[in-house]
Scaffold this motif. Sequence first.
Motif, short mmCIF file in Angstrom:
data_model
loop_
_atom_site.label_atom_id
_atom_site.label_comp_id
_atom_site.label_asym_id
_atom_site.label_seq_id
_atom_site.Cartn_x
_atom_site.Cartn_y
_atom_site.Cartn_z
N ARG A 48 39.57 7.58 62.22
CA ARG A 48 39.58 7.88 63.65
C ARG A 48 40.32 6.78 64.42
O ARG A 48 41.11 7.07 65.33
CB ARG A 48 38.15 8.06 64.17
CG ARG A 48 37.42 9.24 63.55
CD ARG A 48 35.98 9.34 64.03
NE ARG A 48 35.91 9.84 65.39
CZ ARG A 48 35.93 11.12 65.71
NH1 ARG A 48 36.04 12.04 64.77
NH2 ARG A 48 35.85 11.50 66.96
N ASP A 49 40.08 5.53 64.06
CA ASP A 49 40.78 4.42 64.71
C ASP A 49 42.29 4.59 64.58
O ASP A 49 43.04 4.41 65.55
CB ASP A 49 40.36 3.09 64.10
CG ASP A 49 38.94 2.68 64.45
OD1 ASP A 49 38.36 3.26 65.40
OD2 ASP A 49 38.41 1.78 63.77
N ARG A 50 42.75 4.92 63.38
CA ARG A 50 44.19 5.08 63.15
C ARG A 50 44.76 6.26 63.94
O ARG A 50 45.85 6.18 64.51
CB ARG A 50 44.47 5.26 61.66
CG ARG A 50 44.23 4.01 60.82
CD ARG A 50 44.90 4.11 59.46
NE ARG A 50 44.41 5.23 58.68
CZ ARG A 50 43.35 5.18 57.89
NH1 ARG A 50 42.62 4.07 57.80
NH2 ARG A 50 42.97 6.23 57.18
N ARG A 55 48.30 8.72 66.81
CA ARG A 55 48.53 10.13 67.13
C ARG A 55 47.68 10.57 68.32
O ARG A 55 47.17 11.69 68.36
CB ARG A 55 48.21 11.02 65.93
CG ARG A 55 48.93 10.64 64.64
CD ARG A 55 48.73 11.71 63.60
NE ARG A 55 49.41 12.94 63.98
CZ ARG A 55 50.56 13.36 63.42
NH1 ARG A 55 51.14 12.64 62.50
NH2 ARG A 55 51.10 14.49 63.80
N ARG A 56 47.56 9.69 69.28
CA ARG A 56 46.66 9.94 70.41
C ARG A 56 46.93 11.29 71.09
O ARG A 56 46.00 12.03 71.40
CB ARG A 56 46.79 8.81 71.43
CG ARG A 56 45.87 8.99 72.61
CD ARG A 56 46.10 7.96 73.71
NE ARG A 56 45.25 8.27 74.83
CZ ARG A 56 44.00 7.82 74.96
NH1 ARG A 56 43.48 7.03 74.06
NH2 ARG A 56 43.26 8.17 75.99
N GLY A 57 48.19 11.62 71.31
CA GLY A 57 48.52 12.87 71.98
C GLY A 57 48.13 14.10 71.20
O GLY A 57 47.99 15.19 71.78
N LEU A 144 39.56 15.49 69.19
CA LEU A 144 39.57 16.29 67.97
C LEU A 144 40.40 15.55 66.91
O LEU A 144 41.56 15.85 66.67
CB LEU A 144 40.16 17.68 68.23
CG LEU A 144 40.11 18.63 67.03
CD1 LEU A 144 38.68 19.07 66.74
CD2 LEU A 144 41.01 19.84 67.24
N CYS A 145 39.75 14.59 66.26
CA CYS A 145 40.42 13.84 65.20
C CYS A 145 40.46 14.60 63.89
O CYS A 145 41.34 14.35 63.06
CB CYS A 145 39.73 12.49 65.00
SG CYS A 145 39.92 11.34 66.38
N PHE A 146 39.48 15.50 63.69
CA PHE A 146 39.36 16.17 62.40
C PHE A 146 39.45 17.69 62.56
O PHE A 146 38.49 18.42 62.32
CB PHE A 146 38.03 15.81 61.74
CG PHE A 146 37.81 14.34 61.52
CD1 PHE A 146 38.88 13.46 61.39
CD2 PHE A 146 36.52 13.82 61.43
CE1 PHE A 146 38.67 12.09 61.19
CE2 PHE A 146 36.31 12.46 61.22
CZ PHE A 146 37.38 11.59 61.10
N PRO A 147 40.61 18.21 62.98
CA PRO A 147 40.73 19.67 63.15
C PRO A 147 40.74 20.37 61.79
O PRO A 147 41.41 19.94 60.85
CB PRO A 147 42.08 19.82 63.85
CG PRO A 147 42.88 18.63 63.40
CD PRO A 147 41.88 17.50 63.27
N ALA A 148 39.99 21.44 61.68
CA ALA A 148 39.93 22.24 60.46
C ALA A 148 40.83 23.45 60.62
O ALA A 148 40.38 24.53 60.99
CB ALA A 148 38.50 22.65 60.15
N TYR A 205 42.09 15.12 58.85
CA TYR A 205 43.05 15.52 59.89
C TYR A 205 43.90 16.64 59.30
O TYR A 205 44.83 16.41 58.53
CB TYR A 205 43.91 14.33 60.31
CG TYR A 205 44.94 14.70 61.38
CD1 TYR A 205 44.53 15.04 62.66
CD2 TYR A 205 46.30 14.72 61.09
CE1 TYR A 205 45.45 15.40 63.63
CE2 TYR A 205 47.23 15.07 62.04
CZ TYR A 205 46.80 15.41 63.32
OH TYR A 205 47.72 15.77 64.29
N HIS A 206 43.54 17.88 59.64
CA HIS A 206 44.16 19.05 59.01
C HIS A 206 44.53 20.08 60.09
O HIS A 206 43.91 21.14 60.18
CB HIS A 206 43.21 19.66 57.99
CG HIS A 206 43.86 20.67 57.10
ND1 HIS A 206 44.40 20.37 55.87
CD2 HIS A 206 44.10 22.00 57.27
CE1 HIS A 206 44.92 21.45 55.33
NE2 HIS A 206 44.74 22.46 56.16
N PRO A 207 45.52 19.76 60.93
CA PRO A 207 45.91 20.72 61.97
C PRO A 207 46.73 21.87 61.39
O PRO A 207 47.39 21.72 60.35
CB PRO A 207 46.76 19.87 62.92
CG PRO A 207 47.37 18.82 62.03
CD PRO A 207 46.31 18.53 60.99
#
Length: 268
Positions: A48-50, A55-57, A144-148, A205-207
């Motif tokens: 999440r930190d990374r 990839r903040r946007g 949403l750091c961890f989108p499925a 992180y799986h957009p």
Amino acid sequence: MNHVFHDHLPTAPWMAEATRRLPGVQPLAGYHEWLARDEAFAGQMALRDRLVAERRGDVIATSPGSEAAVDELYEEVLHALAGRAWYAWHSGGLEGTCTRPDGVVVPLNSHDKLGTLARLVQQDLCLMEKPEGADEHVLTAAVLCFPASWTLAQKIGRPLSAIHDPVAPYDAEMARRVQRLFDNLRDDTPLWRQNAMIYQKPDLYHPRLEDDPRDDHEGGGYLRSEKQVLLRLVETRAVVFSIHTYIVRLEDLTQAQRAGLAEQGEGA
């Protein structure tokens, strides 16, 4: 090295009728249980930190007018964490620092509230608000750091039914049932549900864009399960949709869980 995997799945939604049938919503046992942490905390928080830094946007978004709900969410989370011995608070006030359970010091930046929350808790946090005169709640702000297999940029500002357009079981009747849940959600009774999907890779992180095919599950060896909580904020009446993501190797499920999953099929 810290990893993002879990060594077990504490709750398997396909193993009980109440959580297996859609939408499978149940009352949460304890009000603040929505901010749970587990054995994958350090690895997930490092990721999440990374993501926030690089990839903040892609992982944080807001809509105009969501400021009050973001403010209340920030205060709600900090208040909940303040009573937990494994978080250490320094310098006092909202502009101090907090040492997470993994030893990382996080500045409490009231000018970047969603970015701060993203680095404090394992859960992704989505704010749903119902505009005056509208029929549905709308996604107005999110971490949403961890989108499925979905993309925040495509969903921000959209109502519930449009957000779930690509989801096959989410028909008009399901949309009405879910909207009733949001409308009738009580301040003091958060609700939870849990899903489960098989993936080839353990990427948190799986957009994925709406029209892109999902081709990552055939022969997959990982179970991805989200414990999703709905919680009403008292002042703004916004609904927090939080997501705690588990990644478990199929081989690490119990024998009963594997057997039940096989009976239900992929996507329980």
